[in-house]
Write a protein that holds these residues in place. Structure first.
Motif, mmCIF file in Angstrom:
data_model
loop_
_atom_site.group_PDB
_atom_site.id
_atom_site.type_symbol
_atom_site.label_atom_id
_atom_site.label_comp_id
_atom_site.label_asym_id
_atom_site.label_seq_id
_atom_site.Cartn_x
_atom_site.Cartn_y
_atom_site.Cartn_z
ATOM 1 N N VAL A 81 0.833 -1.207 0.000
ATOM 2 C CA VAL A 81 0.000 0.000 0.000
ATOM 3 C C VAL A 81 0.872 1.264 0.000
ATOM 4 O O VAL A 81 0.597 2.223 -0.721
ATOM 5 N N ILE A 82 1.936 1.263 0.794
ATOM 6 C CA ILE A 82 2.843 2.417 0.840
ATOM 7 C C ILE A 82 3.527 2.605 -0.511
ATOM 8 O O ILE A 82 3.622 3.728 -1.013
ATOM 9 N N ASN A 83 3.978 1.513 -1.114
ATOM 10 C CA ASN A 83 4.596 1.588 -2.435
ATOM 11 C C ASN A 83 3.604 2.158 -3.449
ATOM 12 O O ASN A 83 3.968 2.997 -4.283
ATOM 13 N N GLY A 84 2.356 1.723 -3.377
ATOM 14 C CA GLY A 84 1.340 2.237 -4.292
ATOM 15 C C GLY A 84 1.060 3.717 -4.088
ATOM 16 O O GLY A 84 0.816 4.450 -5.047
ATOM 17 N N ALA A 85 1.108 4.177 -2.839
ATOM 18 C CA ALA A 85 0.819 5.580 -2.528
ATOM 19 C C ALA A 85 1.981 6.510 -2.849
ATOM 20 O O ALA A 85 1.771 7.662 -3.229
ATOM 21 N N THR A 86 3.229 6.011 -2.692
ATOM 22 C CA THR A 86 4.389 6.891 -2.845
ATOM 23 C C THR A 86 5.238 6.578 -4.069
ATOM 24 O O THR A 86 6.067 7.390 -4.461
ATOM 25 N N GLY A 87 5.082 5.387 -4.621
ATOM 26 C CA GLY A 87 5.925 4.978 -5.733
ATOM 27 C C GLY A 87 7.264 4.436 -5.279
ATOM 28 O O GLY A 87 8.139 4.168 -6.101
ATOM 29 N N GLU A 88 7.443 4.278 -3.965
ATOM 30 C CA GLU A 88 8.699 3.771 -3.413
ATOM 31 C C GLU A 88 8.412 2.758 -2.319
ATOM 32 O O GLU A 88 7.451 2.908 -1.570
ATOM 33 N N MET A 89 9.278 1.756 -2.221
ATOM 34 C CA MET A 89 9.170 0.827 -1.099
ATOM 35 C C MET A 89 9.697 1.544 0.142
ATOM 36 O O MET A 89 10.701 2.256 0.068
ATOM 37 N N PRO A 90 9.009 1.370 1.270
ATOM 38 C CA PRO A 90 9.438 2.089 2.475
ATOM 39 C C PRO A 90 10.671 1.478 3.122
ATOM 40 O O PRO A 90 10.911 0.271 3.030
ATOM 41 N N GLU A 91 11.440 2.338 3.756
ATOM 42 C CA GLU A 91 12.483 1.873 4.658
ATOM 43 C C GLU A 91 11.737 1.333 5.879
ATOM 44 O O GLU A 91 10.747 1.920 6.306
ATOM 45 N N VAL A 92 12.172 0.220 6.429
ATOM 46 C CA VAL A 92 11.496 -0.371 7.583
ATOM 47 C C VAL A 92 12.330 -0.127 8.834
ATOM 48 O O VAL A 92 13.528 -0.397 8.869
ATOM 49 N N VAL A 93 11.674 0.424 9.861
ATOM 50 C CA VAL A 93 12.295 0.661 11.162
ATOM 51 C C VAL A 93 11.617 -0.281 12.143
ATOM 52 O O VAL A 93 10.394 -0.255 12.275
ATOM 53 N N SER A 94 12.412 -1.104 12.822
ATOM 54 C CA SER A 94 11.828 -2.069 13.752
ATOM 55 C C SER A 94 12.161 -1.769 15.211
ATOM 56 O O SER A 94 11.507 -2.276 16.102
ATOM 57 N N GLU A 95 13.165 -0.943 15.456
ATOM 58 C CA GLU A 95 13.515 -0.593 16.829
ATOM 59 C C GLU A 95 12.723 0.642 17.263
ATOM 60 O O GLU A 95 11.876 1.113 16.524
ATOM 61 N N ASP A 96 13.008 1.132 18.449
ATOM 62 C CA ASP A 96 12.279 2.294 18.970
ATOM 63 C C ASP A 96 12.232 3.410 17.944
ATOM 64 O O ASP A 96 13.232 3.743 17.310
ATOM 65 N N LEU A 97 11.045 3.984 17.815
ATOM 66 C CA LEU A 97 10.824 5.047 16.844
ATOM 67 C C LEU A 97 11.091 6.403 17.493
ATOM 68 O O LEU A 97 10.518 6.724 18.525
#
Length: 169
Positions: A25-41
């Protein structure tokens, strides 16, 4: 122009359908695959590094208190994307860059549960989307409403504390 999408996902990713769908969904909305953050934001650090970043924050049916870190912070919710019946993504941007367009305000308050409060607050003003009890006997609550001024008036007239607006969708 790059949107700098970032997906915050502190959960297991292998075989997780919501995770895969969120990325799609993010790729469809932005045209880019998101960077994934899994630790504390750390939203402040993200927006300090890149004020054009867009953070996608998953909220599941049983999530409570997820919105606390947005109070008094640099980020603001600008959109809500439904991923599945159990998961939605809150789209967060730097407050200085956000163009808020929705009419549903996300409003936080500290309330003392009383009949006076519940008599004045009704669904035409705001509805509760999340609540957390405190050791002091109060409730930290997140409301969704269309009129921020009317909400603040009810909160303050019943002796409760308005904590702020964390965004609109």
């Amino acid at each position: 122009m790059s949107k700098f999408p970032i997906l915050y996902w502190p959960y297991k990713t292998n075989g997780n359908a919501d995770y895969q769908l969120a990325r799609k969904v993010i790729n469809g909305a932005t045209g880019e695959m998101p960077e994934v953050v899994s630790e504390d934001l750390n939203l402040s650090a993200i927006f300090e590094k890149n004020e054009d970043a867009i953070v996608y924050y998953p909220v599941f049916c049983e999530s409570t208190g997820w919105w606390g870190e947005l109070l008094g912070g640099d980020g603001i919710i600008v959109e809500k994307m439904i991923i599945s019946p159990e998961c939605q993504l809150m789209v967060i941007m730097a407050e200085s860059r956000a163009k808020v367009r929705g009419n549903h305000h996300l409003l936080a308050a500290e309330i003392r549960p009383s009949s006076g409060f519940f008599k004045k607050m009704n669904s035409s003003i705001a509805t509760v989307t999340d609540m957390l009890a405190t050791d002091a006997g109060t409730i930290l609550a997140l409301f969704s409403g269309k009129n921020q001024n009317q909400f603040v008036n009810v909160i303050e007239s019943t002796g409760n504390s308005y904590l702020g607006c964390i965004g609109r969708y």
